[in-house]
Design a protein around this motif. Structure first.
Motif, PDB file in Angstrom:
ATOM      1  N   VAL A  13       0.738  -1.256  -0.017  1.00 13.66           N
ATOM      2  CA  VAL A  13      -0.192  -0.002  -0.043  1.00 13.66           C
ATOM      3  C   VAL A  13       0.954   1.294   0.015  1.00 13.66           C
ATOM      4  O   VAL A  13       0.785   2.344  -0.731  1.00 13.66           O
ATOM      5  CB  VAL A  13      -1.041   0.081   1.065  1.00 13.66           C
ATOM      6  CG1 VAL A  13      -1.895   1.262   1.358  1.00 13.66           C
ATOM      7  CG2 VAL A  13      -2.029  -1.075   1.281  1.00 13.66           C
ATOM      8  N   LEU A  88       1.155   5.532   6.263  1.00 13.85           N
ATOM      9  CA  LEU A  88       2.067   4.906   5.962  1.00 13.85           C
ATOM     10  C   LEU A  88       3.122   5.205   4.911  1.00 13.85           C
ATOM     11  O   LEU A  88       4.367   4.900   4.953  1.00 13.85           O
ATOM     12  CB  LEU A  88       1.690   3.455   5.157  1.00 13.85           C
ATOM     13  CG  LEU A  88       0.748   2.433   6.226  1.00 13.85           C
ATOM     14  CD1 LEU A  88       0.218   1.295   5.189  1.00 13.85           C
ATOM     15  CD2 LEU A  88       1.795   1.827   7.065  1.00 13.85           C
ATOM     16  N   SER A  89       2.700   6.155   3.966  1.00 15.02           N
ATOM     17  CA  SER A  89       3.481   6.566   2.888  1.00 15.02           C
ATOM     18  C   SER A  89       4.316   7.588   3.011  1.00 15.02           C
ATOM     19  O   SER A  89       3.858   8.754   3.207  1.00 15.02           O
ATOM     20  CB  SER A  89       2.756   6.439   1.574  1.00 15.02           C
ATOM     21  OG  SER A  89       3.190   7.174   0.537  1.00 15.02           O
ATOM     22  N   LEU A 113       3.579   6.588  10.272  1.00 13.88           N
ATOM     23  CA  LEU A 113       3.022   5.636  11.161  1.00 13.88           C
ATOM     24  C   LEU A 113       1.729   4.821  10.659  1.00 13.88           C
ATOM     25  O   LEU A 113       0.788   5.617  10.134  1.00 13.88           O
ATOM     26  CB  LEU A 113       2.636   6.431  12.507  1.00 13.88           C
ATOM     27  CG  LEU A 113       2.405   5.727  13.696  1.00 13.88           C
ATOM     28  CD1 LEU A 113       3.488   4.938  14.307  1.00 13.88           C
ATOM     29  CD2 LEU A 113       1.710   6.335  14.857  1.00 13.88           C
ATOM     30  N   PHE A 116      -2.187   0.934  12.946  1.00 12.66           N
ATOM     31  CA  PHE A 116      -2.074  -0.302  13.707  1.00 12.66           C
ATOM     32  C   PHE A 116      -1.297   0.043  14.869  1.00 12.66           C
ATOM     33  O   PHE A 116      -1.324  -0.702  16.026  1.00 12.66           O
ATOM     34  CB  PHE A 116      -1.667  -1.601  13.184  1.00 12.66           C
ATOM     35  CG  PHE A 116      -2.642  -1.880  12.044  1.00 12.66           C
ATOM     36  CD1 PHE A 116      -3.881  -2.475  12.348  1.00 12.66           C
ATOM     37  CD2 PHE A 116      -2.094  -2.249  10.657  1.00 12.66           C
ATOM     38  CE1 PHE A 116      -4.740  -2.955  11.412  1.00 12.66           C
ATOM     39  CE2 PHE A 116      -3.046  -2.810   9.744  1.00 12.66           C
ATOM     40  CZ  PHE A 116      -4.323  -3.021  10.129  1.00 12.66           C
ATOM     41  N   VAL A 131     -10.749   8.757   6.697  1.00 11.71           N
ATOM     42  CA  VAL A 131     -11.413   8.577   5.341  1.00 11.71           C
ATOM     43  C   VAL A 131     -10.685   7.882   4.233  1.00 11.71           C
ATOM     44  O   VAL A 131      -9.427   8.142   3.863  1.00 11.71           O
ATOM     45  CB  VAL A 131     -11.573   9.884   4.941  1.00 11.71           C
ATOM     46  CG1 VAL A 131     -12.333  10.028   3.444  1.00 11.71           C
ATOM     47  CG2 VAL A 131     -12.488  10.612   5.647  1.00 11.71           C
ATOM     48  N   GLY A 132     -11.327   6.990   3.927  1.00 12.92           N
ATOM     49  CA  GLY A 132     -10.716   5.947   2.853  1.00 12.92           C
ATOM     50  C   GLY A 132      -9.238   5.256   3.253  1.00 12.92           C
ATOM     51  O   GLY A 132      -8.530   4.926   2.376  1.00 12.92           O
TER      52      GLY A 132
HETATM   53  C1  LIG Z   1      -7.271   6.824  -0.362  1.00 16.45           C
HETATM   54  S1  LIG Z   1      -6.006   7.254   0.609  1.00 16.45           S
HETATM   55  C2  LIG Z   1      -6.988   8.631   1.450  1.00 16.45           C
HETATM   56  C3  LIG Z   1      -6.381   9.595   1.879  1.00 16.45           C
HETATM   57  C4  LIG Z   1      -7.001  10.774   2.726  1.00 16.45           C
HETATM   58  N1  LIG Z   1      -7.668  10.350   3.915  1.00 16.45           N
HETATM   59  C5  LIG Z   1      -8.122  11.517   1.841  1.00 16.45           C
HETATM   60  O1  LIG Z   1      -9.417  10.776   2.121  1.00 16.45           O
HETATM   61  O2  LIG Z   1      -7.893  12.193   1.283  1.00 16.45           O
HETATM   62  C6  LIG Z   1      -5.696   6.189   1.603  1.00 16.45           C
HETATM   63  C7  LIG Z   1      -4.279   6.549   2.493  1.00 16.45           C
HETATM   64  O3  LIG Z   1      -4.443   5.595   3.673  1.00 16.45           O
HETATM   65  C8  LIG Z   1      -2.904   5.239   3.995  1.00 16.45           C
HETATM   66  N2  LIG Z   1      -3.195   4.044   4.746  1.00 16.45           N
HETATM   67  C9  LIG Z   1      -3.272   2.832   4.129  1.00 16.45           C
HETATM   68  N3  LIG Z   1      -3.209   1.822   5.112  1.00 16.45           N
HETATM   69  C10 LIG Z   1      -2.807   2.659   6.261  1.00 16.45           C
HETATM   70  C11 LIG Z   1      -2.331   2.085   7.594  1.00 16.45           C
HETATM   71  N4  LIG Z   1      -2.465   0.919   7.854  1.00 16.45           N
HETATM   72  N5  LIG Z   1      -1.978   3.123   8.180  1.00 16.45           N
HETATM   73  C12 LIG Z   1      -1.755   4.412   8.182  1.00 16.45           C
HETATM   74  N6  LIG Z   1      -2.256   4.929   6.651  1.00 16.45           N
HETATM   75  C13 LIG Z   1      -2.689   3.870   5.986  1.00 16.45           C
HETATM   76  C14 LIG Z   1      -2.504   5.491   2.544  1.00 16.45           C
HETATM   77  O4  LIG Z   1      -0.731   5.264   2.606  1.00 16.45           O
HETATM   78  C15 LIG Z   1      -3.022   6.307   1.815  1.00 16.45           C
HETATM   79  O5  LIG Z   1      -2.317   7.504   1.837  1.00 16.45           O
END
Ligand SMILES: C[S@@+](CC[C@H](N)C(=O)[O-])C[C@H]1O[C@@H](n2cnc3c(N)ncnc32)[C@H](O)[C@@H]1O
Length: 395
Positions: A13, A88-89, A113, A116, A131-132
Motif C-alpha cells: 500500500v 504509511l507512505s 506511522l 495499527f 477517510v478511505g
Molecule cells: C485513499 S487514501 C486517503 C487519503 C485521505 N484520507 C483522503 O481521504 O484524502 C488512503 C491513505 O491511507 C494510507 N494508509 C493505508 N493503510 C494505512 C495504515 N495501515 N496506516 C496508516 N495509513 C494507511 C495510505 O498510505 C493512503 O495515503
C-alpha cells in the motif's frame, strides 16, 4: 492473520501511494476553498449531539491522511485545534507537509506511522477522521479498534469506507487488470497503463465502460485516481451487514450516516405508503439494508461513531430551548442574505422570520431574549437547529 502478512500489505500500500500520492489535488498558497462540514468540529459535533461543543481547543487525528487534503481543511476549519496526521507512505506525507506549509496550516504535525501502531502517539483525540483508509488495510477490525482506543470520552470519529454494491464494476475491472498484469502485478504504473488500454478498447455499450464514463472518468483522468480505484493491492468492500460487524467491533456508538439524505426510505417507496408502514417494523439496520438493496448505488459509507458518555441535546423542552444561546452555523455560504448555501451546499431560501431571527443570533443573547424582540416561534427555532442553520449552546 499474521503480522508478517500485515507488513506485506502495508508495504504494498505504501508503495502504491509513494508512486501515486493521493488525493492529487493541487497545492495552493492559500487556505483551501469552501468547507466540508464533516471536518469542522463545531458542525460535526452539532450534527452528532444537536448542540455546540463546550471546547474548541481540541486534538484532531487524521488517520491515513494521504496527501493532506482533508488534514489541511481540518487545520483551517478549526482555528483552535491541534492536528496530527499519520500515514504509511513517506512520499504521500511529503506532499501533505508541503501542502500545509504552503497554505499556512501550521497547527499540524505528521508522522509516518501505521494506524495499527497509533498507540505510540501520546494522549487521546476529540475528533478522529479516517477517510478511505480502513478498507485498504488487511485487518480493518484491528485498525478501527486501535483508533477507537485513542478516541477521548465524548469524542467523535468520522469514517468513510467503500461499499460493495456501487463498486461492482470496479471490482470486475480490478480483477481483469490483475489477470492481464500477471507477474507485473505490484507495478502500479503498468497497472494504470493496462487499465487505460482496456477502457480504450472496450465496445461503447460495455457495462464496465459505461459505468466508468457515468460515474468516475472525470476524476480518473488523473493517474493517481485511476490507480487508487483500479490497481489497488488491498481493498475490502462492505455492505450494511458487514459494515455493522465492523462498527460493533469498534466498541463505539453508531451516531448516524453523514449523508442522511440517502438513508431515507421515503424517497424510494413514497408511492407505496403501505410498504412504508410495514417497514416501520424493521430494525434500524434492516431498514438501511432495505434501502441499499433497493438503491444499490452505495459506493461508500460515511458515518460518525462516538465514545460514550456523550451528551445529546433535547430541544423539545421549552425551558432548555429558551435559555440556550443560538449562533449561526459556521458552515454556510452567503449569509447574511436570505438565499444561502447550507452546510451541504444546498440552496436554502430563508423566510423573513427565519432571516430576522438568524441575524439576531449574536452568540450572547439567549433564544428567549431574542424572541422578546420579534415574532418567531420556538418550533421555528427548532427547525433552524434541525436544518443545521443555527447551533445552540445549552445554558
Ligand atoms: C485513499 S487514501 C486517503 C487519503 C485521505 N484520507 C483522503 O481521504 O484524502 C488512503 C491513505 O491511507 C494510507 N494508509 C493505508 N493503510 C494505512 C495504515 N495501515 N496506516 C496508516 N495509513 C494507511 C495510505 O498510505 C493512503 O495515503
Amino acid at each position: 492473520m499474521t503480522d508478517t502478512h500485515t507488513e506485506k500489505v502495508s508495504d504494498a500500500v505504501a508503495k502504491l501511494y509513494d508512486t501515486y500520492p493521493f488525493p492529487p489535488e493541487p497545492i495552493l498558497d492559500e487556505p483551501p476553498p469552501g468547507y466540508n462540514w464533516r471536518w469542522n468540529w463545531l458542525a460535526a459535533y452539532n450534527f452528532c449531539t444537536g448542540m455546540k461543543p463546550q471546547r474548541q481547543n481540541i486534538r484532531i487525528l487524521d488517520a491515513g491522511c494521504g496527501s493532506g487534503v482533508g488534514t489541511e481543511y481540518l487545520v483551517h476549519l478549526n482555528p483552535e485545534a491541534q492536528v496530527v496526521g499519520i500515514d504509511l507512505s513517506a512520499g504521500t506525507l511529503e506532499v501533505a507537509r508541503e501542502r500545509c506549509r504552503r497554505s499556512g496550516a501550521n497547527r499540524v504535525e505528521f508522522h509516518q506511522l501505521s494506524l495499527f501502531d497509533v498507540e505510540q502517539l501520546p494522549g487521546e483525540f476529540d475528533l478522529i477522521n479516517c477517510v478511505g483508509v480502513l478498507h485498504h488495510t488487511n485487518n480493518p477490525i484491528r485498525g478501527i479498534q486501535a483508533l477507537a482506543k485513542k478516541l477521548a470520552p465524548g469524542g467523535i470519529f468520522h469514517i468513510f469506507v467503500y461499499g460493495e454494491l456501487g463498486r461492482w464494476e470496479i471490482q470486475l475491472m480490478q480483477k481483469a487488470i490483475s489477470l492481464l498484469q500477471g507477474d507485473k502485478k505490484g507495478d502500479y504504473r503498468d497497472g494504470v497503463q493496462v487499465g487505460r488500454q482496456i477502457f480504450n478498447s472496450l465496445p461503447e455499450h460495455n457495462r464496465i465502460l459505461k459505468r466508468e464514463k457515468e460515474r468516475w472518468s472525470f476524476e480518473n483522468q488523473r493517474d493517481e485516481n485511476f490507480a487508487d480505484m483500479y490497481v489497488h493491492p488491498q481493498e475490502i468492500d462492505y455492505n450494511i451487514d458487514t459494515l455493522f460487524e465492523l462498527i460493533d467491533a469498534s466498541g463505539l456508538e453508531f451516531v448516524g450516516f453523514s449523508n442522511p439524505g440517502f438513508w431515507n426510505l421515503d424517497r424510494l417507496l413514497s408511492k407505496a405508503p403501505e410498504l412504508l408502514e410495514r417497514a416501520q417494523n424493521l430494525s434500524e439496520r434492516q431498514l438501511y439494508r432495505l434501502i441499499e438493496l433497493l438503491d444499490p448505488e452505495t459506493s461508500h459509507y460515511e458515518f460518525f461513531l462516538s465514545r460514550p458518555p456523550i451528551d445529546k441535546a433535547d430541544w423539545t423542552n421549552d425551558h432548555s430551548l429558551l435559555t440556550a444561546i443560538p449562533e449561526v452555523s459556521t458552515c454556510m455560504d452567503g449569509f447574511p442574505s436570505q438565499t444561502i448555501f447550507n452546510y451541504d451546499y444546498k440552496i436554502v431560501n430563508l423566510s423573513d422570520a427565519e432571516f430576522t431571527f438568524m441575524q439576531a443570533c449574536n452568540g450572547k443573547s439567549t433564544v428567549g431574549e431574542i424572541l422578546l424582540t420579534m415574532e418567531f416561534s420556538l418550533d421555528g427555532v427548532r427547525s433552524l437547529q434541525q436544518q443545521q442553520l443555527i447551533m445552540l449552546a445549552p445554558a
